[in-house]
Design an enzyme around this catalytic site. Sequence first.
Site: not given
Length: 299
Positions: A93, A168, A243
């Site tokens: 990611t 995402k 994050k």
Amino acid sequence: MATIGFIGLGNMGGPMAGNLAKAGHRVLGFDIVPDNAAAAAALGVAVAGSGADAVKDADVVVTMLPAGKHVLAVWGEVLGAAKPGTLFIDSSTIDVESARKAHAMAAAAGMASVDAPVSGGVGGAQGATLTFMCGGTDDAFARAKPVLEAMGRKIVHCGAAGAGQAAKICNNMLLGISMIGTCEAFVLAEKLGLSHEALFDVSSTSSGQCWSLTSYCPVPGPVPASPANRAYAPGFAAALMLKDLSLSQDAAAAAGAATPLGAHAAELYAAYAEAGFGGTDFSGIVEFLRAGLPKGVSR
Ligand code: NAD
């Protein structure tokens, strides 16, 4: 079956590489932490001495690394060592900008590439049930799909380079916001003398329904498999949610998108992590909200 170089054999990458080996691929793995490489070796991964060694005979290279800077550094190191036309897949990611840079580096080196971040966590990596969100050309996606199918259950082509990372972070921004909203509803219900079960029974079948409530309920009881029933052991750690929310805020700033609730969710998860709960499941933020927000966090 393909020869696959796999770089980054951590909590996610180790079992993912193991599933590729289990599916019959020849997998050459590399990690800078020898213990992580050894754990992957126990799952059938052959350990290479360097990133370059892992990719030199590969048809496909997969990276599963902490952040954009690691991906750019590793791709920069190994692109020159791979055969021309090798397919590079990054499943980490990372920020959309780094993902697009990585695609450009691959193209300049004569390689095909796909960004393919995942949802599903360590359980999904172990059980080969991950969802992959992919960005790249139709040709590159068509080559990546059968490889990803050995590690996941749903493989979605979201669009051109960087579209997988965009999907995402949009999804996880929505998840962070909906989890906090769900937690707030339970905290308010408690103050109003309404039981958890009553709120769940009503909201799970009415307009407040969402995944954070029905699959991952942040209070113990209504959904027996949710982390709330095991003292908020992750699951999906709050630090990882922070994050992803931070990545969404960077992307929103760069693209000029207004995401005020995303910004507030990032602020709340930052305060939760700072209070020492970064390793706790992200649904544990219900306890933090119940206790009252610390000074400095806006309401
Ligand atoms: P991790 O820290 O367990 O694994 C990362 C691995 O990369 C480590 O083993 C590390 O030693 C290795 N590494 C770092 N630099 C390297 C280099 N230069 N060369 C070779 N290896 C190197 O992290 P993780 O939990 O496996 O997550 C990996 C990625 O997946 C992250 O981007 C994370 O955000 C994402 N992700 C994680 C989860 C989860 O639940 N853990 C879920 C979805 C997505």
